[in-house]
Design a protein around this motif. Structure first.
Motif, PDB file in Angstrom:
ATOM      1  N   ASN A 119     -73.152  54.817   7.310  1.00  0.00           N
ATOM      2  CA  ASN A 119     -73.002  54.000   6.068  1.00  0.00           C
ATOM      3  C   ASN A 119     -72.570  54.563   4.997  1.00  0.00           C
ATOM      4  OD1 ASN A 119     -73.839  51.306   6.658  1.00  0.00           O
ATOM      5  ND2 ASN A 119     -75.812  52.121   7.539  1.00  0.00           N
ATOM      6  N   LEU A 120     -71.677  53.973   4.400  1.00  0.00           N
ATOM      7  CA  LEU A 120     -71.210  54.307   3.020  1.00  0.00           C
ATOM      8  C   LEU A 120     -71.496  52.984   2.147  1.00  0.00           C
ATOM      9  CD1 LEU A 120     -67.894  56.344   3.763  1.00  0.00           C
ATOM     10  CD2 LEU A 120     -70.094  57.237   2.726  1.00  0.00           C
ATOM     11  N   VAL A 121     -72.028  52.987   1.100  1.00  0.00           N
ATOM     12  CA  VAL A 121     -72.245  51.981   0.216  1.00  0.00           C
ATOM     13  C   VAL A 121     -72.078  52.290  -1.050  1.00  0.00           C
ATOM     14  CG1 VAL A 121     -73.960  50.246  -0.579  1.00  0.00           C
ATOM     15  CG2 VAL A 121     -74.305  51.281   1.884  1.00  0.00           C
ATOM     16  N   GLU A 122     -70.947  51.387  -1.319  1.00  0.00           N
ATOM     17  CA  GLU A 122     -70.207  51.567  -2.785  1.00  0.00           C
ATOM     18  C   GLU A 122     -71.081  50.704  -3.841  1.00  0.00           C
ATOM     19  OE1 GLU A 122     -66.486  51.693  -0.187  1.00  0.00           O
ATOM     20  OE2 GLU A 122     -68.485  50.641  -0.750  1.00  0.00           O
ATOM     21  N   SER A 123     -71.262  51.018  -5.277  1.00  0.00           N
ATOM     22  CA  SER A 123     -71.600  50.344  -6.163  1.00  0.00           C
ATOM     23  C   SER A 123     -71.061  50.567  -7.619  1.00  0.00           C
ATOM     24  CB  SER A 123     -73.365  50.629  -6.157  1.00  0.00           C
ATOM     25  OG  SER A 123     -73.525  51.830  -6.521  1.00  0.00           O
ATOM     26  N   GLY A 124     -71.205  49.829  -8.565  1.00  0.00           N
ATOM     27  CA  GLY A 124     -70.846  50.156  -9.857  1.00  0.00           C
ATOM     28  C   GLY A 124     -69.736  49.276 -10.388  1.00  0.00           C
ATOM     29  N   THR A 172     -72.986  64.100   8.630  1.00  0.00           N
ATOM     30  CA  THR A 172     -73.301  65.278   7.984  1.00  0.00           C
ATOM     31  C   THR A 172     -72.744  65.361   6.576  1.00  0.00           C
ATOM     32  OG1 THR A 172     -73.734  66.323   9.995  1.00  0.00           O
ATOM     33  CG2 THR A 172     -73.420  67.870   8.078  1.00  0.00           C
ATOM     34  N   PHE A 173     -72.955  64.895   5.648  1.00  0.00           N
ATOM     35  CA  PHE A 173     -72.229  64.540   4.432  1.00  0.00           C
ATOM     36  C   PHE A 173     -71.841  65.951   3.660  1.00  0.00           C
ATOM     37  CE2 PHE A 173     -71.214  62.090   0.714  1.00  0.00           C
ATOM     38  CZ  PHE A 173     -71.273  63.090  -0.488  1.00  0.00           C
ATOM     39  N   LYS A 174     -72.743  66.881   3.842  1.00  0.00           N
ATOM     40  CA  LYS A 174     -72.248  68.154   3.053  1.00  0.00           C
ATOM     41  C   LYS A 174     -70.993  68.930   3.820  1.00  0.00           C
ATOM     42  CE  LYS A 174     -75.487  71.244   5.822  1.00  0.00           C
ATOM     43  NZ  LYS A 174     -76.741  71.869   5.459  1.00  0.00           N
ATOM     44  N   PHE A 175     -70.667  68.301   5.003  1.00  0.00           N
ATOM     45  CA  PHE A 175     -69.465  69.026   5.626  1.00  0.00           C
ATOM     46  C   PHE A 175     -68.035  68.097   5.610  1.00  0.00           C
ATOM     47  CE2 PHE A 175     -71.657  72.570   6.424  1.00  0.00           C
ATOM     48  CZ  PHE A 175     -72.660  72.325   7.606  1.00  0.00           C
ATOM     49  N   ALA A 176     -68.345  67.091   4.708  1.00  0.00           N
ATOM     50  CA  ALA A 176     -67.342  65.948   5.053  1.00  0.00           C
ATOM     51  C   ALA A 176     -66.496  65.900   3.679  1.00  0.00           C
ATOM     52  CB  ALA A 176     -67.820  64.545   4.945  1.00  0.00           C
ATOM     53  N   TYR A 177     -65.017  65.922   3.876  1.00  0.00           N
ATOM     54  CA  TYR A 177     -64.202  65.584   2.660  1.00  0.00           C
ATOM     55  C   TYR A 177     -64.557  64.224   2.093  1.00  0.00           C
ATOM     56  CZ  TYR A 177     -59.894  65.394   0.031  1.00  0.00           C
ATOM     57  OH  TYR A 177     -59.067  65.524  -1.269  1.00  0.00           O
ATOM     58  N   MET A 178     -64.841  63.761   0.960  1.00  0.00           N
ATOM     59  CA  MET A 178     -64.920  62.527   0.500  1.00  0.00           C
ATOM     60  C   MET A 178     -63.828  62.252  -0.404  1.00  0.00           C
ATOM     61  SD  MET A 178     -67.773  61.871   1.977  1.00  0.00           S
ATOM     62  CE  MET A 178     -67.965  60.246   0.973  1.00  0.00           C
ATOM     63  N   ALA A 179     -63.469  60.919  -0.522  1.00  0.00           N
ATOM     64  CA  ALA A 179     -62.463  60.381  -1.402  1.00  0.00           C
ATOM     65  C   ALA A 179     -62.599  58.895  -1.679  1.00  0.00           C
ATOM     66  CB  ALA A 179     -61.032  60.505  -0.589  1.00  0.00           C
ATOM     67  N   TRP A 180     -62.002  58.678  -2.860  1.00  0.00           N
ATOM     68  CA  TRP A 180     -62.075  57.263  -3.024  1.00  0.00           C
ATOM     69  C   TRP A 180     -60.547  56.757  -3.277  1.00  0.00           C
ATOM     70  CZ3 TRP A 180     -65.951  54.287  -4.656  1.00  0.00           C
ATOM     71  CH2 TRP A 180     -67.382  54.874  -4.882  1.00  0.00           C
ATOM     72  N   ARG A 201     -64.532  56.851   1.080  1.00  0.00           N
ATOM     73  CA  ARG A 201     -64.128  57.387   2.400  1.00  0.00           C
ATOM     74  C   ARG A 201     -64.734  58.760   2.685  1.00  0.00           C
ATOM     75  NH1 ARG A 201     -58.503  59.057   4.552  1.00  0.00           N
ATOM     76  NH2 ARG A 201     -59.299  61.138   3.959  1.00  0.00           N
ATOM     77  N   GLY A 202     -65.291  59.045   3.846  1.00  0.00           N
ATOM     78  CA  GLY A 202     -65.761  60.185   4.345  1.00  0.00           C
ATOM     79  C   GLY A 202     -64.991  60.606   5.456  1.00  0.00           C
ATOM     80  N   MET A 215     -62.319  64.851  13.330  1.00  0.00           N
ATOM     81  CA  MET A 215     -61.503  63.542  13.854  1.00  0.00           C
ATOM     82  C   MET A 215     -62.290  62.318  13.280  1.00  0.00           C
ATOM     83  SD  MET A 215     -58.927  64.712  15.068  1.00  0.00           S
ATOM     84  CE  MET A 215     -58.102  63.168  16.384  1.00  0.00           C
ATOM     85  N   SER A 216     -63.193  62.294  12.651  1.00  0.00           N
ATOM     86  CA  SER A 216     -64.042  61.310  12.219  1.00  0.00           C
ATOM     87  C   SER A 216     -63.737  60.585  10.821  1.00  0.00           C
ATOM     88  CB  SER A 216     -65.438  61.401  12.275  1.00  0.00           C
ATOM     89  OG  SER A 216     -65.897  61.987  13.704  1.00  0.00           O
ATOM     90  N   VAL A 217     -63.466  59.470  10.718  1.00  0.00           N
ATOM     91  CA  VAL A 217     -63.244  59.069   9.401  1.00  0.00           C
ATOM     92  C   VAL A 217     -64.099  57.812   9.119  1.00  0.00           C
ATOM     93  CG1 VAL A 217     -61.590  57.653   7.730  1.00  0.00           C
ATOM     94  CG2 VAL A 217     -61.078  59.628   9.260  1.00  0.00           C
ATOM     95  N   TYR A 218     -64.738  57.659   7.983  1.00  0.00           N
ATOM     96  CA  TYR A 218     -65.784  56.537   7.631  1.00  0.00           C
ATOM     97  C   TYR A 218     -65.235  55.745   6.228  1.00  0.00           C
ATOM     98  CZ  TYR A 218     -68.073  59.844  10.732  1.00  0.00           C
ATOM     99  OH  TYR A 218     -68.715  60.678  11.597  1.00  0.00           O
ATOM    100  N   TRP A 219     -65.485  54.562   6.430  1.00  0.00           N
ATOM    101  CA  TRP A 219     -65.446  53.738   5.191  1.00  0.00           C
ATOM    102  C   TRP A 219     -66.451  52.719   4.687  1.00  0.00           C
ATOM    103  CZ3 TRP A 219     -60.488  54.023   2.527  1.00  0.00           C
ATOM    104  CH2 TRP A 219     -59.505  54.635   3.453  1.00  0.00           C
ATOM    105  N   GLY A 220     -66.591  52.869   3.556  1.00  0.00           N
ATOM    106  CA  GLY A 220     -67.505  51.885   2.926  1.00  0.00           C
ATOM    107  C   GLY A 220     -66.929  50.570   2.758  1.00  0.00           C
ATOM    108  N   GLN A 221     -67.564  49.642   2.335  1.00  0.00           N
ATOM    109  CA  GLN A 221     -67.048  47.965   2.320  1.00  0.00           C
ATOM    110  C   GLN A 221     -66.270  47.831   1.120  1.00  0.00           C
ATOM    111  OE1 GLN A 221     -69.914  48.895   1.278  1.00  0.00           O
ATOM    112  NE2 GLN A 221     -70.303  47.808  -0.834  1.00  0.00           N
TER     113      GLN A 221
END
Length: 116
Positions: free
Chosen positions: A3-8, A28-36, A97-98, A102-108
């Motif tokens: 889950n990726l949950v955006e707010s604000g 494993t968040f600490k190993f993921a590249y994160m982006a907006w 996005r995380g 090979m894994s990519v995750y998106w928030g809503q």
């Protein structure tokens, strides 16, 4: 379950500021590249800002350099986007996005509207 949950997001006047937050779980968040990313109707989703897993390196779209700041807190599994000097052209749905290997995750997504 990832889950990726955006707010604000919200409505802000030109020149104003907003801070977006994204709370991550299920990977494993600490190993993921994160982006907006952001997207407006009829256009492709575009990268706004990215940050490496340790937070050492950041990258920004030319259109937001000097106005937006991406940061992360690995202990809290959070990533932030501080947006200053907002312009009407920043109006969009903003997505967190995380990615790792090979894994990519998106928030809503969260809507940001800049208007007087």
């Amino acid at each position: 379950q990832v889950n990726l949950v955006e707010s604000g997001g919200g409505l802000v006047q030109p020149g104003g500021s907003l801070t977006l937050s994204c709370e991550a779980s299920g990977f494993t968040f600490k190993f993921a590249y994160m982006a907006w990313f952001r997207q407006v109707p009829g256009k492709e989703r575009e990268l706004v800002a990215g940050i490496t897993s340790g937070g050492t390196y950041t990258d920004y779209a030319d259109s937001v350099k000097g106005r937006f700041t991406i940061s992360r807190d690995n202990a809290k599994k959070m990533v932030y986007l501080q947006m200053n000097g907002l312009k009407p052209e920043d109006t969009a749905v903003y997505y967190c996005r995380g990615s790792r290997e090979m894994s990519v995750y998106w928030g809503q997504g969260t809507q940001v509207t800049v208007s007087s």
